[in-house]
Every structure is written in structure tokens, then in C-alpha cells.
Design a protein around this motif. Structure first.
Motif, PDB file in Angstrom:
ATOM      1  N   ASP A   1       0.831  -1.207   0.000  1.00  0.00           N
ATOM      2  CA  ASP A   1       0.000   0.000   0.000  1.00  0.00           C
ATOM      3  C   ASP A   1       0.870   1.263   0.000  1.00  0.00           C
ATOM      4  O   ASP A   1       0.566   2.245  -0.692  1.00  0.00           O
ATOM      5  CB  ASP A   1      -0.918   0.013   1.219  1.00  0.00           C
ATOM      6  CG  ASP A   1      -1.937  -1.122   1.175  1.00  0.00           C
ATOM      7  OD1 ASP A   1      -2.176  -1.648   0.059  1.00  0.00           O
ATOM      8  OD2 ASP A   1      -2.465  -1.486   2.238  1.00  0.00           O
ATOM      9  N   TYR A   2       1.954   1.210   0.768  1.00  0.00           N
ATOM     10  CA  TYR A   2       2.836   2.380   0.811  1.00  0.00           C
ATOM     11  C   TYR A   2       3.493   2.614  -0.549  1.00  0.00           C
ATOM     12  O   TYR A   2       3.569   3.747  -1.026  1.00  0.00           O
ATOM     13  CB  TYR A   2       3.890   2.202   1.885  1.00  0.00           C
ATOM     14  CG  TYR A   2       4.933   3.298   1.881  1.00  0.00           C
ATOM     15  CD1 TYR A   2       4.615   4.578   2.308  1.00  0.00           C
ATOM     16  CD2 TYR A   2       6.232   3.047   1.427  1.00  0.00           C
ATOM     17  CE1 TYR A   2       5.556   5.593   2.281  1.00  0.00           C
ATOM     18  CE2 TYR A   2       7.183   4.052   1.396  1.00  0.00           C
ATOM     19  CZ  TYR A   2       6.839   5.322   1.835  1.00  0.00           C
ATOM     20  OH  TYR A   2       7.769   6.315   1.806  1.00  0.00           O
ATOM     21  N   ASN A   3       3.966   1.540  -1.175  1.00  0.00           N
ATOM     22  CA  ASN A   3       4.580   1.698  -2.498  1.00  0.00           C
ATOM     23  C   ASN A   3       3.575   2.199  -3.527  1.00  0.00           C
ATOM     24  O   ASN A   3       3.918   2.960  -4.434  1.00  0.00           O
ATOM     25  CB  ASN A   3       5.169   0.358  -2.957  1.00  0.00           C
ATOM     26  CG  ASN A   3       6.370  -0.048  -2.137  1.00  0.00           C
ATOM     27  OD1 ASN A   3       7.043   0.792  -1.542  1.00  0.00           O
ATOM     28  ND2 ASN A   3       6.655  -1.349  -2.088  1.00  0.00           N
ATOM     29  N   ALA A   4       2.323   1.779  -3.383  1.00  0.00           N
ATOM     30  CA  ALA A   4       1.288   2.268  -4.302  1.00  0.00           C
ATOM     31  C   ALA A   4       1.056   3.765  -4.103  1.00  0.00           C
ATOM     32  O   ALA A   4       0.887   4.516  -5.081  1.00  0.00           O
ATOM     33  CB  ALA A   4      -0.011   1.492  -4.090  1.00  0.00           C
TER      34      ALA A   4
ATOM     35  N   PHE B   1       1.928   9.286  -6.075  1.00  0.00           N
ATOM     36  CA  PHE B   1       2.460  10.633  -5.863  1.00  0.00           C
ATOM     37  C   PHE B   1       3.464  11.012  -6.946  1.00  0.00           C
ATOM     38  O   PHE B   1       3.426  12.115  -7.499  1.00  0.00           O
ATOM     39  CB  PHE B   1       3.119  10.719  -4.484  1.00  0.00           C
ATOM     40  CG  PHE B   1       3.742  12.063  -4.199  1.00  0.00           C
ATOM     41  CD1 PHE B   1       2.980  13.090  -3.674  1.00  0.00           C
ATOM     42  CD2 PHE B   1       5.084  12.290  -4.465  1.00  0.00           C
ATOM     43  CE1 PHE B   1       3.545  14.330  -3.419  1.00  0.00           C
ATOM     44  CE2 PHE B   1       5.652  13.525  -4.218  1.00  0.00           C
ATOM     45  CZ  PHE B   1       4.879  14.545  -3.687  1.00  0.00           C
ATOM     46  N   VAL B   2       4.369  10.092  -7.261  1.00  0.00           N
ATOM     47  CA  VAL B   2       5.387  10.368  -8.274  1.00  0.00           C
ATOM     48  C   VAL B   2       4.746  10.573  -9.641  1.00  0.00           C
ATOM     49  O   VAL B   2       5.194  11.406 -10.441  1.00  0.00           O
ATOM     50  CB  VAL B   2       6.429   9.237  -8.308  1.00  0.00           C
ATOM     51  CG1 VAL B   2       7.374   9.417  -9.480  1.00  0.00           C
ATOM     52  CG2 VAL B   2       7.205   9.197  -7.010  1.00  0.00           C
ATOM     53  N   ALA B   3       3.670   9.817  -9.916  1.00  0.00           N
ATOM     54  CA  ALA B   3       2.982   9.987 -11.199  1.00  0.00           C
ATOM     55  C   ALA B   3       2.308  11.353 -11.297  1.00  0.00           C
ATOM     56  O   ALA B   3       2.213  11.941 -12.382  1.00  0.00           O
ATOM     57  CB  ALA B   3       1.963   8.872 -11.396  1.00  0.00           C
ATOM     58  N   SER B   4       1.849  11.875 -10.159  1.00  0.00           N
ATOM     59  CA  SER B   4       1.180  13.175 -10.155  1.00  0.00           C
ATOM     60  C   SER B   4       2.175  14.320 -10.123  1.00  0.00           C
ATOM     61  O   SER B   4       1.969  15.351 -10.765  1.00  0.00           O
ATOM     62  CB  SER B   4       0.231  13.274  -8.958  1.00  0.00           C
ATOM     63  OG  SER B   4      -0.727  12.240  -8.981  1.00  0.00           O
ATOM     64  N   TYR B   5       3.273  14.152  -9.376  1.00  0.00           N
ATOM     65  CA  TYR B   5       4.281  15.205  -9.235  1.00  0.00           C
ATOM     66  C   TYR B   5       5.653  14.610  -9.535  1.00  0.00           C
ATOM     67  O   TYR B   5       6.427  14.312  -8.641  1.00  0.00           O
ATOM     68  CB  TYR B   5       4.259  15.795  -7.822  1.00  0.00           C
ATOM     69  CG  TYR B   5       2.890  16.218  -7.363  1.00  0.00           C
ATOM     70  CD1 TYR B   5       2.329  17.398  -7.832  1.00  0.00           C
ATOM     71  CD2 TYR B   5       2.146  15.437  -6.486  1.00  0.00           C
ATOM     72  CE1 TYR B   5       1.070  17.798  -7.428  1.00  0.00           C
ATOM     73  CE2 TYR B   5       0.895  15.826  -6.074  1.00  0.00           C
ATOM     74  CZ  TYR B   5       0.351  17.010  -6.545  1.00  0.00           C
ATOM     75  OH  TYR B   5      -0.883  17.402  -6.142  1.00  0.00           O
TER      76      TYR B   5
END
Length: 393
Positions: free
Chosen positions: A158-161, A166-170
């Protein structure tokens, strides 16, 4: 990132506002020329025509040649034909490998920034550089302060997801955008030091929300600086809905950002408020360059657009093209008649313009002759003058 804001005292704020107004006045002539270049490049200028032709070929009916538009478009096309490449000069032979790797990394960073930008970043830089003669890029920290932190007992999947989302958004820890050169005022000091100013009109509600401000009567204050209100006392200020501004408040206000390497001062007019933040980056967020440097240290002439040679000639070219078109359309050969003396008939000497229809036969009275008035041949002279003006530019 969150900044701690505080309002500057009135005396210091007055000095800052005066300095901002002085710098904007210094760049007034540059702004005027740059604005006129845009109007003529985008065919929004007025064409001067003789009074006799204004009704037919004036205003929106005027003929405008897109010379400046095509010139800038061609220059941008040549520059953007291939992706920009970064070259890093090695300091010595041992540094050659590191320089090559840095050049590759910088080129990939430029492509990534352009692909992730919501606006055409690279093309915006090229059109601003060629069209306006000045290109300005602004880089600000992104929202990476909200990077997901693992909590105790979190499932690793869940944390990796959450991290992947987050990385995909920013994807980058910074934002880059092209600044309108008409709102940018670089320093004018002897060695290029000093504050950099960006001044323009912004939405009042956006400014109030971003800077955490609110109205207190007819004044604006920082929210965290508000004194706690007395719960037993009803405020006497006039209430207004949350999604609206108080009565009499304009929908847009002029906001000037004054940047140094240590602080950023935000000037809000017409309220004459100056709010200071700490510049956590330690560097100016702007990079700028000129398309055609002239070597003249003057705000108006330090850098020129590639279309500047047509700045003074374009109005004359459009006027001459309009006159040539009007002459071709409304100056055809004119038929007129004259009365010659004949026996038994007194000549009146009258010359009349006749409205004759082609293809019909007309029986003229005795002594009346038909002639054709041909306008002078001015087309070749106009075409020659137009060719000279275009070639000279």
C-alpha cells in the motif's frame, strides 16, 4: 512549500512601492514597443488609409500582410526543427566523461520538463525569444513536501502504491513556466545585481487565497496575524458570501513580485501592502536571455525581436497595398461625352460622365462624342516601392 508571511511596516512599504513604480516607468518605452510588435505580428493593428477609401478598405476590411507573423514562425521552425541539445565543456581530459554524462542528463531533463509541462514549454520559449526579443523562464519548487511518509504498521504494498501515485502526479520537484516578458523587469544595476521584478494583474480571489489574506474592513491582513475575536461581540463589518468579494472590491489587482536571493516581497496594489517571504531556494527563480543583443545598455534596445526591422515599415506596406487594391477596384476607365459645335447647333462645352452598359448600342446626338478617361499607370511604381521596402527590411 509553505512560507511564513509578514506585512512590512507602512514606511518601508512606501519605499518598496516607489522603487517598483520607478523601475516600471523606466521600462515603459520597452513595454510599448514590445506590445506594438505583438499587435502588428498578430495582425491586430489599424491600417492607415486615405479618407476616400476608409469605408471600403479601412478597419476590419483592411488588407494586412502577415510578414512579421511568417518571419517569426519561420525562425521558430528552424530553431525547433530538432530537440535542443546541451553541451558541457570539460575542464580537462579527465573531466571529459563526466561532462558527456552531464550533457546527456541535462538534455533528458529538458525533454522531461517539456513533456510534463501543461503548456507548450519549449515552443513558448522559442516564440517568446523570437517574437518579443526577450525570453524569461521561472522555476519554482514543486509540491514534493507532501511526499508520503510510511506510518507504523503500513502494508509495504500500500505504501509503495501511494508513492507511485504521488510520483505519477508530481514527477519533478520543481515547476517551470514561461513568463510574459511584458511583466518582467530585470535589474539595471552596474554589475547586474539587484532585485528582479515580475509585475502583472492577477485575480483578487486567487491572491487572497494563495497568500492567506483576508479583508478586515477596507484593509487586508494576513490570517495568522489576526487578533482573536471576542466571542461575545458580533463583528460590525458587512458580511459577504464565501465565494464572493466584499462590495466595491475589484476582481483583479496588480501584484508585483520583488525577488532577491534571500527574500521575496509581494506588493499588492492599490492597497499599498507589501508582504515579505523568505526565499528558501537561495537563488533567483528566473533565467532570461535576448534574441538579438545590441550591446546597448538601454532597457528598450538591449535586445530586439527578429521582427523589429519591420516595426516601422509594416504600417507603410499595408497602406500601400490597400491603396493599390483600391486603385484597381474603384479606378476603372471612365466613359464621358463631349459636345462639339455643328452647323445649326450651338456647342455647350459640357463634359458629362456617362453610365453606359457594355454590350449595348447607343445613338449619340449630332456633335456628341464619346471618350474614355484612363487613370494614370501607378501600379508599377507602387509595386516597385513595395518590393524595395520588403527587401530593405
Amino acid at each position: 512549500p509553505e512560507y511564513a508571511a509578514k506585512i512590512v511596516p507602512a514606511a518601508a512599504a512606501t519605499n518598496v512601492i516607489r522603487e517598483v513604480d520607478r523601475i516600471r516607468d523606466t521600462y515603459m518605452e520597452r513595454d510599448k514597443i514590445m506590445h506594438e510588435l505583438r499587435r502588428r505580428r498578430l495582425l491586430r493593428h489599424d491600417v492607415r488609409m486615405p479618407k476616400a477609401y476608409q469605408q471600403k478598405l479601412g478597419g476590419e476590411r483592411a488588407i494586412k500582410l502577415p510578414l512579421m507573423y511568417r518571419l517569426v514562425q519561420t525562425a521558430v521552425g528552424q530553431v525547433m526543427k530538432r530537440p535542443p541539445r546541451v553541451h558541457v565543456e570539460p575542464l580537462n581530459a579527465q573531466d571529459r566523461t563526466a561532462a558527456e554524462q552531464m550533457a546527456k542528463a541535462d538534455s533528458l531533463l529538458v525533454q522531461a520538463t517539456n513533456n510534463l509541462s501543461r503548456t507548450p514549454w519549449l515552443y513558448g520559449l522559442a516564440f517568446s525569444l523570437m517574437g518579443d526579443g526577450l525570453v524569461v523562464n521561472k522555476t519554482m519548487p514543486g509540491p514534493w513536501s507532501g511526499f508520503p511518509i510510511a506510518r507504523e504498521g503500513d502494508d509495504p504494498k500500500d505504501y509503495n502504491a501511494r508513492v507511485a501515485e504521488f510520483v505519477a502526479s508530481y514527477p519533478l520537484p520543481f515547476y517551470s513556466r514561461v513568463v510574459d516578458p511584458l511583466t518582467f523587469y530585470p535589474p539595471l544595476s552596474e554589475y547586474g545585481d539587484g532585485p528582479v521584478i515580475e509585475s502583472g494583474w492577477r485575480s483578487t480571489r486567487e491572491v487572497m487565497r494563495t497568500l492567506q489574506l483576508e479583508f478586515k474592513g477596507k484593509d487586508i491582513v494576513v490570517k495568522q496575524d489576526l487578533s482573536p475575536s471576542d466571542p461575545d461581540k458580533i463583528p460590525d463589518a458587512k458580511p459577504y458570501p464565501e465565494q464572493e468579494l466584499p462590495p466595491g472590491v475589484a476582481g483583479s489587482i496588480r501584484v508585483s513580485e520583488v525577488w532577491t536571493k534571500s527574500h521575496c516581497a509581494v506588493v499588492i496594489q492599490p492597497y499599498d501592502k507589501v508582504i515579505v517571504f523568505e526565499n528558501t531556494m537561495g537563488e533567483l527563480p528566473y533565467e532570461w536571455g535576448f534574441a538579438d543583443p545590441t550591446g546597448v545598455e538601454d532597457p528598450t534596445n538591449i535586445g530586439m525581436s527578429v521582427a523589429f526591422p519591420l516595426y516601422y515599415i509594416t504600417p507603410w506596406i499595408d497602406t500601400m497595398v490597400g491603396i493599390a487594391a483600391a486603385w484597381a477596384l474603384w479606378a476603372p476607365p471612365t466613359v464621358y461625352t463631349t459636345q462639339d459645335p455643328v452647323p445649326g447647333l450651338r456647342s455647350t462645352g459640357e463634359v458629362r460622365i456617362e453610365n453606359l452598359q457594355l454590350g449595348k448600342m447607343y445613338n449619340l446626338p449630332p456633335g456628341m462624342k464619346m471618350n474614355v478617361l484612363v487613370p494614370p499607370n501607378v501600379g508599377q511604381q507602387l509595386l516597385g516601392l513595395l518590393s524595395f521596402l520588403i527587401d530593405a527590411a
